[in-house]
Design a protein around this motif. Sequence first.
Motif, PDB file in Angstrom:
ATOM      1  N   LYS A  14       0.838  -1.209   0.000  1.00 28.31           N
ATOM      2  CA  LYS A  14       0.000   0.000   0.000  1.00 28.31           C
ATOM      3  C   LYS A  14       0.865   1.248   0.000  1.00 28.31           C
ATOM      4  O   LYS A  14       0.600   2.202  -0.734  1.00 28.31           O
ATOM      5  CB  LYS A  14      -0.920  -0.018   1.227  1.00 28.31           C
ATOM      6  CG  LYS A  14      -1.850   1.164   1.313  1.00 28.31           C
ATOM      7  CD  LYS A  14      -2.757   1.060   2.527  1.00 28.31           C
ATOM      8  CE  LYS A  14      -3.652   2.272   2.635  1.00 28.31           C
ATOM      9  NZ  LYS A  14      -4.502   2.215   3.839  1.00 28.31           N
ATOM     10  N   TRP A  15       1.937   1.243   0.794  1.00 29.97           N
ATOM     11  CA  TRP A  15       2.817   2.407   0.875  1.00 29.97           C
ATOM     12  C   TRP A  15       3.484   2.664  -0.475  1.00 29.97           C
ATOM     13  O   TRP A  15       3.539   3.809  -0.936  1.00 29.97           O
ATOM     14  CB  TRP A  15       3.872   2.217   1.973  1.00 29.97           C
ATOM     15  CG  TRP A  15       4.694   3.447   2.163  1.00 29.97           C
ATOM     16  CD1 TRP A  15       4.394   4.528   2.950  1.00 29.97           C
ATOM     17  CD2 TRP A  15       5.942   3.747   1.529  1.00 29.97           C
ATOM     18  NE1 TRP A  15       5.385   5.482   2.836  1.00 29.97           N
ATOM     19  CE2 TRP A  15       6.342   5.017   1.964  1.00 29.97           C
ATOM     20  CE3 TRP A  15       6.752   3.064   0.631  1.00 29.97           C
ATOM     21  CZ2 TRP A  15       7.526   5.624   1.547  1.00 29.97           C
ATOM     22  CZ3 TRP A  15       7.933   3.661   0.205  1.00 29.97           C
ATOM     23  CH2 TRP A  15       8.305   4.922   0.659  1.00 29.97           C
ATOM     24  N   LYS A  17       2.424   1.793  -3.472  1.00 30.25           N
ATOM     25  CA  LYS A  17       1.409   2.279  -4.410  1.00 30.25           C
ATOM     26  C   LYS A  17       1.116   3.753  -4.176  1.00 30.25           C
ATOM     27  O   LYS A  17       0.992   4.529  -5.125  1.00 30.25           O
ATOM     28  CB  LYS A  17       0.129   1.450  -4.297  1.00 30.25           C
ATOM     29  CG  LYS A  17       0.251   0.076  -4.924  1.00 30.25           C
ATOM     30  CD  LYS A  17      -1.039  -0.712  -4.796  1.00 30.25           C
ATOM     31  CE  LYS A  17      -0.915  -2.063  -5.469  1.00 30.25           C
ATOM     32  NZ  LYS A  17      -2.146  -2.856  -5.353  1.00 30.25           N
ATOM     33  N   GLN A  18       0.994   4.164  -2.911  1.00 27.27           N
ATOM     34  CA  GLN A  18       0.731   5.569  -2.602  1.00 27.27           C
ATOM     35  C   GLN A  18       1.942   6.437  -2.938  1.00 27.27           C
ATOM     36  O   GLN A  18       1.797   7.504  -3.523  1.00 27.27           O
ATOM     37  CB  GLN A  18       0.357   5.730  -1.130  1.00 27.27           C
ATOM     38  CG  GLN A  18      -1.010   5.197  -0.803  1.00 27.27           C
ATOM     39  CD  GLN A  18      -1.332   5.267   0.684  1.00 27.27           C
ATOM     40  OE1 GLN A  18      -0.453   5.366   1.533  1.00 27.27           O
ATOM     41  NE2 GLN A  18      -2.614   5.176   0.998  1.00 27.27           N
ATOM     42  N   PHE A  19       3.126   6.003  -2.564  1.00 30.27           N
ATOM     43  CA  PHE A  19       4.345   6.790  -2.770  1.00 30.27           C
ATOM     44  C   PHE A  19       4.581   7.067  -4.253  1.00 30.27           C
ATOM     45  O   PHE A  19       4.955   8.170  -4.627  1.00 30.27           O
ATOM     46  CB  PHE A  19       5.550   6.069  -2.151  1.00 30.27           C
ATOM     47  CG  PHE A  19       6.821   6.863  -2.218  1.00 30.27           C
ATOM     48  CD1 PHE A  19       7.077   7.866  -1.291  1.00 30.27           C
ATOM     49  CD2 PHE A  19       7.769   6.614  -3.198  1.00 30.27           C
ATOM     50  CE1 PHE A  19       8.255   8.610  -1.344  1.00 30.27           C
ATOM     51  CE2 PHE A  19       8.946   7.342  -3.263  1.00 30.27           C
ATOM     52  CZ  PHE A  19       9.190   8.340  -2.330  1.00 30.27           C
ATOM     53  N   TYR A  20       4.358   6.066  -5.091  1.00 29.61           N
ATOM     54  CA  TYR A  20       4.598   6.213  -6.528  1.00 29.61           C
ATOM     55  C   TYR A  20       3.325   6.547  -7.313  1.00 29.61           C
ATOM     56  O   TYR A  20       3.387   6.733  -8.527  1.00 29.61           O
ATOM     57  CB  TYR A  20       5.243   4.944  -7.099  1.00 29.61           C
ATOM     58  CG  TYR A  20       6.700   4.843  -6.720  1.00 29.61           C
ATOM     59  CD1 TYR A  20       7.673   5.581  -7.372  1.00 29.61           C
ATOM     60  CD2 TYR A  20       7.095   4.009  -5.685  1.00 29.61           C
ATOM     61  CE1 TYR A  20       9.010   5.497  -7.021  1.00 29.61           C
ATOM     62  CE2 TYR A  20       8.434   3.915  -5.320  1.00 29.61           C
ATOM     63  CZ  TYR A  20       9.387   4.656  -5.995  1.00 29.61           C
ATOM     64  OH  TYR A  20      10.703   4.582  -5.617  1.00 29.61           O
ATOM     65  N   GLY A  21       2.198   6.627  -6.646  1.00 29.17           N
ATOM     66  CA  GLY A  21       0.946   6.931  -7.332  1.00 29.17           C
ATOM     67  C   GLY A  21       0.560   5.859  -8.339  1.00 29.17           C
ATOM     68  O   GLY A  21       0.070   6.163  -9.427  1.00 29.17           O
ATOM     69  N   LEU A  22       0.768   4.608  -7.975  1.00 31.81           N
ATOM     70  CA  LEU A  22       0.516   3.497  -8.892  1.00 31.81           C
ATOM     71  C   LEU A  22      -0.911   2.980  -8.763  1.00 31.81           C
ATOM     72  O   LEU A  22      -1.396   2.757  -7.677  1.00 31.81           O
ATOM     73  CB  LEU A  22       1.471   2.339  -8.610  1.00 31.81           C
ATOM     74  CG  LEU A  22       2.952   2.600  -8.842  1.00 31.81           C
ATOM     75  CD1 LEU A  22       3.766   1.396  -8.415  1.00 31.81           C
ATOM     76  CD2 LEU A  22       3.215   2.942 -10.295  1.00 31.81           C
ATOM     77  N   ASN A  23      -1.517   2.820  -9.894  1.00 34.57           N
ATOM     78  CA  ASN A  23      -2.783   2.094  -9.981  1.00 34.57           C
ATOM     79  C   ASN A  23      -2.529   0.919 -10.903  1.00 34.57           C
ATOM     80  O   ASN A  23      -2.176  -0.148 -10.471  1.00 34.57           O
ATOM     81  CB  ASN A  23      -3.906   2.993 -10.518  1.00 34.57           C
ATOM     82  CG  ASN A  23      -4.301   4.044  -9.502  1.00 34.57           C
ATOM     83  OD1 ASN A  23      -4.334   3.769  -8.319  1.00 34.57           O
ATOM     84  ND2 ASN A  23      -4.580   5.248  -9.960  1.00 34.57           N
ATOM     85  N   GLU A  25      -0.487   1.572 -13.618  1.00 37.33           N
ATOM     86  CA  GLU A  25       0.730   1.961 -14.316  1.00 37.33           C
ATOM     87  C   GLU A  25       1.909   1.164 -13.781  1.00 37.33           C
ATOM     88  O   GLU A  25       1.910   0.706 -12.649  1.00 37.33           O
ATOM     89  CB  GLU A  25       1.000   3.452 -14.104  1.00 37.33           C
ATOM     90  CG  GLU A  25      -0.090   4.333 -14.644  1.00 37.33           C
ATOM     91  CD  GLU A  25       0.100   5.774 -14.224  1.00 37.33           C
ATOM     92  OE1 GLU A  25       1.185   6.126 -13.751  1.00 37.33           O
ATOM     93  OE2 GLU A  25      -0.856   6.538 -14.369  1.00 37.33           O
TER      94      GLU A  25
END
Length: 142
Positions: A14-15, A17-23, A25
């Motif tokens: 989760k961290w 994904k949030q840190f890199y703004g990944l959905n 991509e």
Amino acid sequence: MHFVTGGAYNGKTKWVKQFYGLNTEGLWLSGYQNDQPDFRDFQKDIVVLQGIDAWIGQDVNIMDVESIQKKWKEILDGWRIWEKEESGRTCVVIGSDLSKGIVPIEKKNRQWRDACGWIFQDVASISTRVDIIWYGINQRIK
């Protein structure tokens, strides 16, 4: 390279994904899903190798620890080359910390724990950033 570690189920995925703004991509390879950590022909700027501890655990069943370390040095060198081929590329390596708690009695489990510790040291040494995630909170140590 960015290395992210911490306890199991402590929010590393989760961290990241949030840190890199990944959905959707980037490319997400998982040792927990038996994906292969191969670096050929990827066209995305961010690659996440999740569960390096699971890949190492698979290797312990068929290889000695020195061979595992050599294998992972080659894999990580390949990803470092991939990163440098184009500006903006990042390889994120996620691994669960197995070093806490009681040392396992079974030899293979001790070898797994030891191999993870040594390979995690290698990953941390070549990474430009290292974060530890505990309970969803990061602590940057490099």
